[in-house]
Design a protein around this motif. Structure first.
Motif, PDB file in Angstrom:
ATOM      1  N   ALA A  72      65.786   6.152  86.246  1.00 44.46           N
ATOM      2  CA  ALA A  72      64.920   6.598  87.339  1.00 44.46           C
ATOM      3  C   ALA A  72      65.533   6.287  88.705  1.00 44.46           C
ATOM      4  CB  ALA A  72      63.550   5.949  87.219  1.00 44.46           C
ATOM      5  N   PHE A  73      66.262   5.148  88.817  1.00 45.22           N
ATOM      6  CA  PHE A  73      66.861   4.769  90.102  1.00 45.22           C
ATOM      7  C   PHE A  73      67.944   5.779  90.502  1.00 45.22           C
ATOM      8  CE2 PHE A  73      64.970   0.785  88.782  1.00 45.22           C
ATOM      9  CZ  PHE A  73      64.489   0.267  89.973  1.00 45.22           C
ATOM     10  N   ARG A 119      67.222   3.632  79.888  1.00 44.31           N
ATOM     11  CA  ARG A 119      66.383   4.819  80.075  1.00 44.31           C
ATOM     12  C   ARG A 119      65.476   4.634  81.294  1.00 44.31           C
ATOM     13  NH1 ARG A 119      62.165   5.255  75.715  1.00 44.31           N
ATOM     14  NH2 ARG A 119      60.887   4.239  77.282  1.00 44.31           N
ATOM     15  N   GLU A 120      64.894   3.452  81.389  1.00 48.37           N
ATOM     16  CA  GLU A 120      64.015   3.179  82.532  1.00 48.37           C
ATOM     17  C   GLU A 120      64.825   3.134  83.837  1.00 48.37           C
ATOM     18  OE1 GLU A 120      60.452   2.741  81.919  1.00 48.37           O
ATOM     19  OE2 GLU A 120      61.310   3.654  80.134  1.00 48.37           O
ATOM     20  N   LEU A 121      66.033   2.560  83.721  1.00 50.05           N
ATOM     21  CA  LEU A 121      66.905   2.424  84.884  1.00 50.05           C
ATOM     22  C   LEU A 121      67.365   3.785  85.420  1.00 50.05           C
ATOM     23  CD1 LEU A 121      68.022  -0.221  86.192  1.00 50.05           C
ATOM     24  CD2 LEU A 121      70.171   0.290  85.046  1.00 50.05           C
ATOM     25  N   VAL A 132      59.393  -0.652  85.832  1.00 54.36           N
ATOM     26  CA  VAL A 132      60.615  -1.462  85.686  1.00 54.36           C
ATOM     27  C   VAL A 132      60.454  -2.749  86.494  1.00 54.36           C
ATOM     28  CG1 VAL A 132      63.074  -1.619  86.265  1.00 54.36           C
ATOM     29  CG2 VAL A 132      62.199   0.447  85.202  1.00 54.36           C
ATOM     30  N   ARG A 173      58.086   5.243  87.041  1.00 52.00           N
ATOM     31  CA  ARG A 173      58.978   4.490  86.152  1.00 52.00           C
ATOM     32  C   ARG A 173      59.526   3.239  86.856  1.00 52.00           C
ATOM     33  NH1 ARG A 173      62.953   7.744  82.040  1.00 52.00           N
ATOM     34  NH2 ARG A 173      61.444   7.494  80.387  1.00 52.00           N
ATOM     35  N   ILE A 174      59.933   3.409  88.105  1.00 50.65           N
ATOM     36  CA  ILE A 174      60.477   2.277  88.875  1.00 50.65           C
ATOM     37  C   ILE A 174      59.421   1.174  89.003  1.00 50.65           C
ATOM     38  CG2 ILE A 174      61.200   1.577  91.217  1.00 50.65           C
ATOM     39  CD1 ILE A 174      62.728   4.295  91.336  1.00 50.65           C
ATOM     40  N   CYS A 223      59.830   9.371  88.815  1.00 52.20           N
ATOM     41  CA  CYS A 223      60.725   8.224  89.036  1.00 52.20           C
ATOM     42  C   CYS A 223      59.989   7.029  89.645  1.00 52.20           C
ATOM     43  CB  CYS A 223      61.886   8.609  89.956  1.00 52.20           C
ATOM     44  SG  CYS A 223      63.093   9.645  89.162  1.00 52.20           S
ATOM     45  N   ILE A 254      68.229   8.919  89.293  1.00 54.71           N
ATOM     46  CA  ILE A 254      67.639  10.254  89.455  1.00 54.71           C
ATOM     47  C   ILE A 254      66.932  10.365  90.805  1.00 54.71           C
ATOM     48  CG2 ILE A 254      65.931  11.869  88.510  1.00 54.71           C
ATOM     49  CD1 ILE A 254      66.700  10.814  85.716  1.00 54.71           C
ATOM     50  N   ILE A 255      66.206   9.311  91.188  1.00 54.85           N
ATOM     51  CA  ILE A 255      65.497   9.401  92.481  1.00 54.85           C
ATOM     52  C   ILE A 255      66.485   9.393  93.651  1.00 54.85           C
ATOM     53  CG2 ILE A 255      65.005   6.957  93.054  1.00 54.85           C
ATOM     54  CD1 ILE A 255      62.107   7.993  93.702  1.00 54.85           C
ATOM     55  N   LEU A 275      66.624  19.313  85.847  1.00 56.42           N
ATOM     56  CA  LEU A 275      67.483  18.517  86.725  1.00 56.42           C
ATOM     57  C   LEU A 275      68.985  18.526  86.379  1.00 56.42           C
ATOM     58  CD1 LEU A 275      66.481  17.238  89.289  1.00 56.42           C
ATOM     59  CD2 LEU A 275      66.615  15.031  88.179  1.00 56.42           C
TER      60      LEU A 275
END
Lengths: 135, 115
Positions: free
Chosen positions: A36-37, A32-34, B82, B78-79, B75, A39-40, B26
């Motif tokens: 973001a990579f 879920r956190e990943l 992470v 969040r990144i 993002c 999506i961005i 999105l």
């Protein structure tokens, strides 16, 4: 032991970089956190698309040609999977985290809130197709 | 509330707003621009003339900025976390600086392409 003979211990223990592979639940959280990579990367790409649009037809046509290539479609599908994964996890989690919704004396259950979020998702997706990209 | 706490509250508020925008809008946006449009699955046209016409509407430009800006803010936040989680928390100030810089550049670029 310090100079006074008292037992000392570190202020905190640093977690291993691979803490997330210990349990399937942790892997799901990490994915879920990943997301973001992925999506961005789409967001950056779309900013680039709009920049090419601003630069003129010749530049934008080149970009459009790139988007219809097979590797690009594979990448787009992967981004879509992560975007949907974000949507589902975000909406389910939000229904749990947000304070209870009240309608008069009635308090909406978590299930009702999740369902409402999913209905809003469907409606807003429809609006994106019709109002932004339609016609 | 001190300035640092206020900025952190603002960061998390924009993260939440961006998270909701990305969640609601999105997937449809990706399908329209990267899948259905390019392979001709639907009648969505992404041609230059039509896109210019769409962007002539200030509401569409506002929509693009909110979707892109919100998604980027969400993002980057969040990144950043992470990166802390995979062991970079000992370089917290450097990670925060780099991600904030990336955020500023990307937000300015998103604003530039819609104005």
């Amino acid at each position: 032991m310090n100079v006074l003979g008292e037992r000392t211990r570190p202020k905190y223990y640093e977690a291993s970089s691979f803490w997330w592979i210990r349990k399937p639940k942790y892997i799901a959280v990490f994915l879920r956190e990943l997301s973001a990579f992925f999506i961005i990367s789409y967001a950056i790409l779309y900013v680039y698309a709009l920049l090419e649009l601003k630069n003129g037809e010749q530049f934008y046509s080149g970009f459009l040609q790139l988007t219809s290539s097979t590797p690009f479609l594979v990448f787009s599908s992967l981004v879509l999977v992560f975007a949907v994964y974000h949507t589902v996890t975000w909406l389910v989690l939000s229904a749990s985290i947000l304070p209870p919704f009240r309608l008069g004396s009635l308090t909406l259950s978590r299930k009702t809130v999740t369902l409402s979020f999913i209905l809003i998702w469907i409606a807003s997706s429809y609006l994106v197709f019709i109002l932004v990209f339609g016609g | 509330m001190n300035r640092g706490a206020l900025l952190e509250a603002l960061d998390w508020a924009l993260f939440t707003g961006g998270g909701f925008l990305a969640a609601f809008l999105l997937p449809a946006h990706i399908i329209a621009t990267n899948i259905a449009g390019p392979i001709g699955l639907s009648e969505i046209s992404l041609s230059y003339d039509i896109m210019i016409l769409r962007l002539a509407n200030p509401l569409t430009r506002l929509y693009f900025f909110l979707v892109l800006g919100g998604t980027i803010w969400f993002c980057i936040n969040r990144i950043r976390h992470v990166l802390y989680d995979i062991g970079l928390s000992r370089h917290k100030s450097k990670v925060t600086l780099m991600t904030s810089l990336a955020l500023a550049i990307l937000l300015m670029a998103s604003l530039y392409v819609v104005i």
